[in-house]
Design an enzyme around this catalytic site. Structure first.
Site: not given
Length: 255
Positions: A154, A161
């Site tokens: 990720y 995020k």
């Protein structure tokens, strides 16, 4: 019996096709009585095709969140279709391959900058652009993936995020006096177009199957859509700056 969103006007971003999480939100929102305006970027015909699969076909307008002129004209263009906005859904994220290639040090600044602009800064940019149409009681809901820990593959999207979560708290602080709520929904891993670019997606899904106490179906965005619709409704009038986890309970269970 009226729906949760009866009479509300919503702006929904981030639909690519009918498998998008934002599509599930749009579908349920219409079923609950909302009138929608959708935005798309690039392959606008794909968004328009998805729009035709909704119970009522909503208008689709172009929005590239990296272009100041499109942000500046957003309120005017949305205003051609609805007189006000009761809610905005932020479902926008993007990362070049180098930013999510399972090698955190591989990304250069250009890759990181693009990831942060589209996936983090766009929340504030979108809210600022839509604000002229919003009013006390309006709600902003963004889609999140829990950034409290590091995820395999990720990488810089995880950093983006984390920034999104911080941005939502600051927006909640600044917009609260106007009566506007800002919340995020942290979804579990779902099989979307975006998920295809994540090299360790299947590993994350496997972990979810093992640990989520309610179980998890990566093909079903229904639970996430319901959380978004609830936060867009009038049933959370005192909730802002919150991250609601719609992830089968995975976030609460240790390894």
């Amino acid at each position: 019996m009226s729906g949760l969103l009866e009479g509300k006007r919503l702006l929904i971003t981030g639909i690519i096709n009918y498998a998008s999480i934002a599509f599930a939100v749009a579908q349920l929102a219409q079923q609950q009585g909302a009138q929608l305006v959708l935005t798309g970027h690039g392959r606008l015909h794909m968004v328009e095709e998805a729009a035709r699969r909704l119970p009522q076909t909503p208008p689709v307008i172009e929005l590239d969140v990296t272009r100041d002129e499109q942000l500046a004209s957003l309120a005017e263009r949305v205003g051609r279709h609805v007189p006000r906005l009761d809610g905005v859904v932020h479902a926008i994220a993007y990362a070049p391959h180098a930013a999510i290639c399972d090698d955190f040090l591989a990304a250069g600044w250009a890759d990181v900058q693009s990831t942060l602009q589209v996936s983090t800064y766009s929340l504030a940019a979108l809210v600022g652009a839509a604000l002229p149409l919003m009013h006390p009681g309006s709600a902003i809901v963004g889609l999140d993936f829990d950034a409290a820990v590091a995820w395999s593959g990720y990488d810089w999207m995880g950093v983006a995020k984390a920034g999104l979560e911080a941005s939502a708290r600051y927006l909640a602080r600044d917009l609260g006096p106007r009566g506007i709520r800002v919340n995020l929904v942290a979804a579990g891993p779902l099989r979307t177009v975006a998920a295809r670019g994540e090299p360790r997606f299947q590993d994350i899904v496997t972990a979810w199957h093992a640990r989520a106490p309610l179980g998890w179906n990566p093909a079903d965005a229904g639970g996430v859509a319901r959380a978004c619709v609830a936060l867009l409704s009038d049933w959370f009038p005192a909730t802002t700056g919150e991250i609601v986890h719609a992830d089968g309970g995975f976030h609460a269970i240790g390894a």
